[in-house]
Design an enzyme around this catalytic site. Structure first.
Site, PDB file in Angstrom:
ATOM      1  CB  SER A  24      58.418 123.446   3.600  1.00  0.00           C
ATOM      2  OG  SER A  24      58.706 122.336   4.263  1.00  0.00           O
ATOM      3  CG  HIS A 120      63.645 109.595   8.470  1.00  0.00           C
ATOM      4  ND1 HIS A 120      62.196 109.056   8.047  1.00  0.00           N
ATOM      5  CD2 HIS A 120      63.733 109.242   9.788  1.00  0.00           C
ATOM      6  CE1 HIS A 120      61.755 108.551   9.131  1.00  0.00           C
ATOM      7  NE2 HIS A 120      62.478 108.487  10.053  1.00  0.00           N
ATOM      8  CD  GLU A 154      67.467  97.451   5.869  1.00  0.00           C
ATOM      9  OE1 GLU A 154      67.185  97.045   6.957  1.00  0.00           O
ATOM     10  OE2 GLU A 154      68.717  97.544   5.349  1.00  0.00           O
TER      11      GLU A 154
HETATM   12  C1  GRF Z   1      59.238 116.255   6.113  1.00  0.00           C
HETATM   13  O1  GRF Z   1      58.987 116.167   7.656  1.00  0.00           O
HETATM   14  C2  GRF Z   1      60.213 115.441   5.770  1.00  0.00           C
HETATM   15  O2  GRF Z   1      61.183 115.114   6.694  1.00  0.00           O
HETATM   16  C3  GRF Z   1      59.577 114.224   5.434  1.00  0.00           C
HETATM   17  O3  GRF Z   1      58.401 114.572   4.851  1.00  0.00           O
HETATM   18  C4  GRF Z   1      58.041 115.785   5.507  1.00  0.00           C
HETATM   19  C5  GRF Z   1      57.998 116.745   4.240  1.00  0.00           C
HETATM   20  O4  GRF Z   1      57.759 118.011   4.455  1.00  0.00           O
HETATM   21  N1  GRF Z   1      60.247 113.104   4.825  1.00  0.00           N
HETATM   22  P1  GRF Z   1      57.424 119.064   3.269  1.00  0.00           P
HETATM   23  O5  GRF Z   1      56.832 118.684   2.085  1.00  0.00           O
HETATM   24  O6  GRF Z   1      59.199 119.385   2.661  1.00  0.00           O
HETATM   25  O7  GRF Z   1      57.270 120.429   3.849  1.00  0.00           O
END
Ligand code: GRF
Length: 212
Positions: A24, A120, A154
């Site tokens: 997404s 994140h 990191e």
């Molecule tokens: C999201 O919650 C992002 O923050 C994390 O992984 C998820 C990916 O969701 N890193 P999508 O595949 O972009 O819908």
């Protein structure tokens, strides 16, 4: 010694997206590119998962896609080297991790220093790692959110580019909080990419300043 200063390039950028799942965030970045809100194009959508829904969506949207099976490589470095080569072939300026579930090797991070972003679903440096929406609930924090940051060796600890906060409500479940955070992810990730190619992101040591 003076701090090393990096300023993102003002140019029409070439982006490579790395994803492992539904995609997404990738779609929101692609929407912004397609609508001319971000001066860039998506040169390649890459996955370590052959059946990632995001990869299928990229194909449907007419984008070039690539899957590489990590099991066919002797080690993580060789796998990442291959991805770096693919990026190089396409003149990629920026790599966007969008739910990419493999940890990049230090070799990869160094090769693309200040040129890899990640999203994140927490307010870093709180709650790095996985299942962080549930952890935010378990800790009873009143606010959580999301962070776009540069990727350094990191995990989840590179310079913070943009953040958005959301309240954590009394009755929240992992699903409801994740959904509230995701809405913000979809805003700040394309925004960070836009700022990048407008030459407005300055990194001083571990601090990012947005140039007005
Ligand atoms: C999201 O919650 C992002 O923050 C994390 O992984 C998820 C990916 O969701 N890193 P999508 O595949 O972009 O819908």
């Amino acid at each position: 010694m003076a701090d090393e200063i990096f300023v993102s390039p003002k140019k029409h950028g070439r982006i490579m997206v790395l994803l492992s799942g539904r995609g997404s965030n990738f779609m929101k970045i692609h929407d912004a590119v397609r609508d001319g809100e971000v001066d860039a194009e998506i040169a390649l959508v890459f996955s370590n998962k052959e059946d990632a829904p995001g990869l299928r969506i990229a194909r449907e949207r007419g984008l070039e896609t690539l899957f590489l099976n990590a099991k066919l490589y002797p080690d993580k470095e060789e796998y990442d080297r291959e991805i770096i080569r693919e990026a190089g072939k396409r003149g990629v300026d920026l790599i966007c991790l969008a739910g990419y579930m493999k940890v990049l090797t230090p070799l990869f991070c160094a090769a693309f220093k200040n040129r890899i972003m990640n999203i994140h679903p927490a307010l870093l440096p709180s709650f790095p790692g996985l299942h962080v929406q549930q952890k935010a609930i378990d800790w009873g924090v009143r606010f959580s959110g999301c962070t776009v940051h540069f990727v350094a060796a990191e995990i989840d600890m590179g310079p913070i580019i943009l953040q958005a906060a959301v309240p954590v409500l009394r009755d929240d479940t992992e699903e409801t909080l994740s959904a509230r955070i995701l809405l913000e992810e979809h805003k700040i990730y394309p925004e960070a990419v836009r700022l990048y190619f407008e030459g407005k992101i300055e990194v001083q040591d571990r601090r990012v300043l947005i140039r007005e």
